[in-house]
Design an enzyme around this catalytic site. Structure first.
Site, PDB file in Angstrom:
ATOM      1  N   TYR A   1      15.729   6.147  42.250  1.00 46.87           N
ATOM      2  CA  TYR A   1      15.092   6.317  43.566  1.00 46.87           C
ATOM      3  C   TYR A   1      14.339   7.650  43.642  1.00 46.87           C
ATOM      4  O   TYR A   1      13.224   7.726  44.163  1.00 46.87           O
ATOM      5  CB  TYR A   1      16.122   6.224  44.701  1.00 46.87           C
ATOM      6  CG  TYR A   1      15.427   5.887  46.016  1.00 46.87           C
ATOM      7  CD1 TYR A   1      15.220   4.569  46.385  1.00 46.87           C
ATOM      8  CD2 TYR A   1      14.921   6.894  46.843  1.00 46.87           C
ATOM      9  CE1 TYR A   1      14.533   4.245  47.553  1.00 46.87           C
ATOM     10  CE2 TYR A   1      14.242   6.580  48.011  1.00 46.87           C
ATOM     11  CZ  TYR A   1      14.055   5.256  48.367  1.00 46.87           C
ATOM     12  OH  TYR A   1      13.362   4.936  49.511  1.00 46.87           O
TER      13      TYR A   1
ATOM     14  N   GLY B   1      18.965   3.716  41.545  1.00 52.47           N
ATOM     15  CA  GLY B   1      20.171   4.496  41.825  1.00 52.47           C
ATOM     16  C   GLY B   1      19.824   5.961  41.995  1.00 52.47           C
ATOM     17  O   GLY B   1      18.726   6.316  42.442  1.00 52.47           O
TER      18      GLY B   1
ATOM     19  N   LYS C   1      31.923  14.252  23.776  1.00 52.29           N
ATOM     20  CA  LYS C   1      32.056  13.310  24.892  1.00 52.29           C
ATOM     21  C   LYS C   1      33.523  12.974  25.056  1.00 52.29           C
ATOM     22  O   LYS C   1      34.287  12.982  24.077  1.00 52.29           O
ATOM     23  CB  LYS C   1      31.272  12.030  24.574  1.00 52.29           C
ATOM     24  CG  LYS C   1      31.042  11.136  25.767  1.00 52.29           C
ATOM     25  CD  LYS C   1      29.772  11.467  26.517  1.00 52.29           C
ATOM     26  CE  LYS C   1      29.573  10.569  27.707  1.00 52.29           C
ATOM     27  NZ  LYS C   1      28.335  10.843  28.434  1.00 52.29           N
TER      28      LYS C   1
ATOM     29  N   VAL D   1      19.011   8.315  39.933  1.00 53.44           N
ATOM     30  CA  VAL D   1      17.803   8.793  39.248  1.00 53.44           C
ATOM     31  C   VAL D   1      16.587   7.952  39.651  1.00 53.44           C
ATOM     32  O   VAL D   1      15.522   8.490  39.972  1.00 53.44           O
ATOM     33  CB  VAL D   1      17.965   8.739  37.711  1.00 53.44           C
ATOM     34  CG1 VAL D   1      16.738   9.332  37.037  1.00 53.44           C
ATOM     35  CG2 VAL D   1      19.211   9.475  37.257  1.00 53.44           C
TER      36      VAL D   1
ATOM     37  N   GLY E   1      16.127  -0.431  38.621  1.00 54.63           N
ATOM     38  CA  GLY E   1      17.310   0.337  39.031  1.00 54.63           C
ATOM     39  C   GLY E   1      16.925   1.519  39.901  1.00 54.63           C
ATOM     40  O   GLY E   1      16.306   2.473  39.436  1.00 54.63           O
TER      41      GLY E   1
HETATM   42  P1  NAD Z   1      23.297   4.750  39.330  1.00 52.51           P
HETATM   43  O1  NAD Z   1      24.559   4.009  39.113  1.00 52.51           O
HETATM   44  O2  NAD Z   1      23.184   5.667  40.496  1.00 52.51           O
HETATM   45  O3  NAD Z   1      22.070   3.717  39.436  1.00 52.51           O
HETATM   46  C1  NAD Z   1      21.948   2.576  38.687  1.00 52.51           C
HETATM   47  C2  NAD Z   1      21.236   1.541  39.565  1.00 52.51           C
HETATM   48  O4  NAD Z   1      20.933   0.404  38.757  1.00 52.51           O
HETATM   49  C3  NAD Z   1      22.087   1.053  40.728  1.00 52.51           C
HETATM   50  O5  NAD Z   1      21.352   1.155  41.936  1.00 52.51           O
HETATM   51  C4  NAD Z   1      22.398  -0.393  40.366  1.00 52.51           C
HETATM   52  O6  NAD Z   1      22.524  -1.235  41.491  1.00 52.51           O
HETATM   53  C5  NAD Z   1      21.178  -0.747  39.546  1.00 52.51           C
HETATM   54  N1  NAD Z   1      21.347  -1.890  38.670  1.00 52.51           N
HETATM   55  C6  NAD Z   1      22.446  -2.283  37.984  1.00 52.51           C
HETATM   56  N2  NAD Z   1      22.185  -3.394  37.290  1.00 52.51           N
HETATM   57  C7  NAD Z   1      20.916  -3.710  37.533  1.00 52.51           C
HETATM   58  C8  NAD Z   1      20.056  -4.762  37.099  1.00 52.51           C
HETATM   59  N3  NAD Z   1      20.488  -5.706  36.262  1.00 52.51           N
HETATM   60  N4  NAD Z   1      18.779  -4.775  37.538  1.00 52.51           N
HETATM   61  C9  NAD Z   1      18.339  -3.824  38.381  1.00 52.51           C
HETATM   62  N5  NAD Z   1      19.095  -2.814  38.838  1.00 52.51           N
HETATM   63  C10 NAD Z   1      20.367  -2.764  38.418  1.00 52.51           C
HETATM   64  O7  NAD Z   1      23.010   5.514  37.969  1.00 52.51           O
HETATM   65  P2  NAD Z   1      22.047   6.747  37.725  1.00 52.51           P
HETATM   66  O8  NAD Z   1      22.831   7.999  37.772  1.00 52.51           O
HETATM   67  O9  NAD Z   1      20.822   6.613  38.578  1.00 52.51           O
HETATM   68  O10 NAD Z   1      21.670   6.514  36.185  1.00 52.51           O
HETATM   69  C11 NAD Z   1      20.772   5.494  35.808  1.00 52.51           C
HETATM   70  C12 NAD Z   1      20.699   5.408  34.304  1.00 52.51           C
HETATM   71  O11 NAD Z   1      20.255   6.666  33.768  1.00 52.51           O
HETATM   72  C13 NAD Z   1      22.038   5.137  33.595  1.00 52.51           C
HETATM   73  O12 NAD Z   1      21.782   4.388  32.438  1.00 52.51           O
HETATM   74  C14 NAD Z   1      22.525   6.515  33.213  1.00 52.51           C
HETATM   75  O13 NAD Z   1      23.413   6.473  32.095  1.00 52.51           O
HETATM   76  C15 NAD Z   1      21.222   7.185  32.856  1.00 52.51           C
HETATM   77  N6  NAD Z   1      21.223   8.650  32.966  1.00 52.51           N
HETATM   78  C16 NAD Z   1      21.521   9.222  34.151  1.00 52.51           C
HETATM   79  C17 NAD Z   1      21.499  10.604  34.264  1.00 52.51           C
HETATM   80  C18 NAD Z   1      21.809  11.287  35.578  1.00 52.51           C
HETATM   81  O14 NAD Z   1      21.497  12.481  35.702  1.00 52.51           O
HETATM   82  N7  NAD Z   1      22.353  10.582  36.569  1.00 52.51           N
HETATM   83  C19 NAD Z   1      21.173  11.395  33.153  1.00 52.51           C
HETATM   84  C20 NAD Z   1      20.840  10.765  31.953  1.00 52.51           C
HETATM   85  C21 NAD Z   1      20.881   9.373  31.873  1.00 52.51           C
END
Ligand code: NAD
Length: 348
Positions: free
Chosen positions: A186, A182, A80, A184, A180
């Protein structure tokens, strides 16, 4: 504190410090273990108050990638990188150019993609300096945003959990609380809705929950209460620490499974969940779809069949964890750690 004394050091193979005074780039690349292949893990671009904090983050995240990549059964070890965001003004392109050169100088023991604070555009800049980068929008093997594949992995994992807990081989009629919405979250909601699940959703972004209500018929819930809903599944897809001493007492779901990293505020939370008869899908297992997608790109030729098979493998691994947890009466997170270490050591 020295690198070796850090509680997160955990026998890292190597830790590399890079600085480029011209662009203001200060980066740490931590390689935890390469038994299974080059260290692979995203690059985080974040504001750290001290370099010690940056180092701790890099070491902690790098070790976690060894475990995640082993459970995803991809030919990569754990690594990382963190780049410390400069305090004043800076040239982003120059900074990521210097960072790309740093990766190239390691000769392939570390491969990267996006993490928090880094975009596909930044990775395109890095790509101009090194081929050890994935998650790109362009190029022959480009895999783009990994989020939809992460969502697909979580979706398949929830099927396995539902079969175990509710003895049903689909998600129809199940009430799922998604924290959340975001990239993932949605996408997961869309899949759940199409599968006939009933959605309860929360996000601090009001527009996105309104969209979920309108498009998917989701019920909007106060973000502070999403974990406490009277539902079958709680899917944390926002930040880490969703399962902590405060929330754990209020969880009514029988399954916890979502995309967020570091869902347990402390490993002991896994034991408490087990005691409450809640099936926990270990986060770094169920959310491995994204790194699988990036690994397909890093291999040089993106093959969707390969990704699909690996996602099925992830679901099977989850099933194995559930079986061992029941057999040995141990929490699923403990079993997952043991299996991951076994795979890492077996590849030595
Ligand atoms: P993202 O930033 O697109 O979405 C996160 C969402 O959480 C946002 O819409 C934000 O407004 C919301 N949020 C923040 N605080 C909040 C709260 N207190 N209550 C409710 N909602 C809240 O991130 P992502 O890419 O969708 O990733 C989501 C999680 O999954 C993260 O923890 C990330 O590390 C993990 N993850 C993502 C991936 C990937 O492929 N994107 C892979 C493995 C793990």
């Amino acid at each position: 504190m020295s690198v070796f004394d850090s509680p997160n050091f955990d026998d890292h193979e190597s830790v590399h410090f890079f600085t480029d005074p011209d662009s203001g780039m200060n980066a740490i690349i931590a390689i935890h273990n390469t038994n299974r292949g080059p260290g692979a893990g995203g690059t985080r671009f974040w504001t750290y108050e001290t370099s010690q904090q940056a180092l701790d983050d890099a070491l902690n995240l790098s070790r976690a990638m060894s475990y995640k990549n082993a459970m995803a059964d991809i030919p990569f070890g754990g690594g990382k990188a963190v780049i410390m965001r400069p305090g004043g003004e800076y040239d982003r392109r120059a900074l990521f150019t210097a960072y790309g050169k740093a990766i190239e100088s390691l000769g392939g023991i570390y491969c990267t993609a996006e993490d928090v604070g880094v975009s596909t555009a930044d990775m395109e800049v890095v790509r101009q300096q090194t081929r050890f980068v994935g998650g790109l929008d362009s190029g022959e093997a480009a895999s783009g945003d990994p989020s939809p594949v992460t969502a697909e992995g979580v979706f398949r994992g929830l099927h396995v959990a539902a079969e175990r807990v509710f003895k049903q081989n689909d998600l129809k009629g199940l009430r799922v609380a998604v924290q959340g919405l975001g990239h993932v979250g949605y996408s997961l909601c869309q899949k759940l809705s199409a599968a006939g699940a009933k959605l309860f959703v929360a996000d601090i972004n009001e527009e996105i929950v309104a969209l979920a209500e309108q498009e998917l018929g989701a019920h909007i819930v106060d973000p502070g209460m999403i974990h406490a809903q009277d539902v079958d599944v709680f899917a944390p897809c926002a930040l880490g620490g969703a399962i902590n001493p405060k929330t754990i007492e209020q969880i009514q779901a029988k399954i916890v499974g979502g995309a967020a990293n570091n869902q347990l505020s402390h490993p002991d939370m896994g034991n408490v969940l087990k005691g409450k008869d809640i099936l926990y899908c270990p986060d770094y297992v169920i959310n491995g779809g994204g790194i699988i997608n990036v690994a397909a790109e890093l291999s040089g030729t993106y093959k969707s069949d390969w990704v699909d098979n690996k996602l099925d493998g992830l679901a099977q691994t989850l099933n194995e964890i559930f079986s061992l947890s029941a057999l040995e009466n141990k929490p699923t997170n403990e079993i997952a750690d043991r299996l991951a270490l076994k795979r890492i050591h077996a590849a030595a």
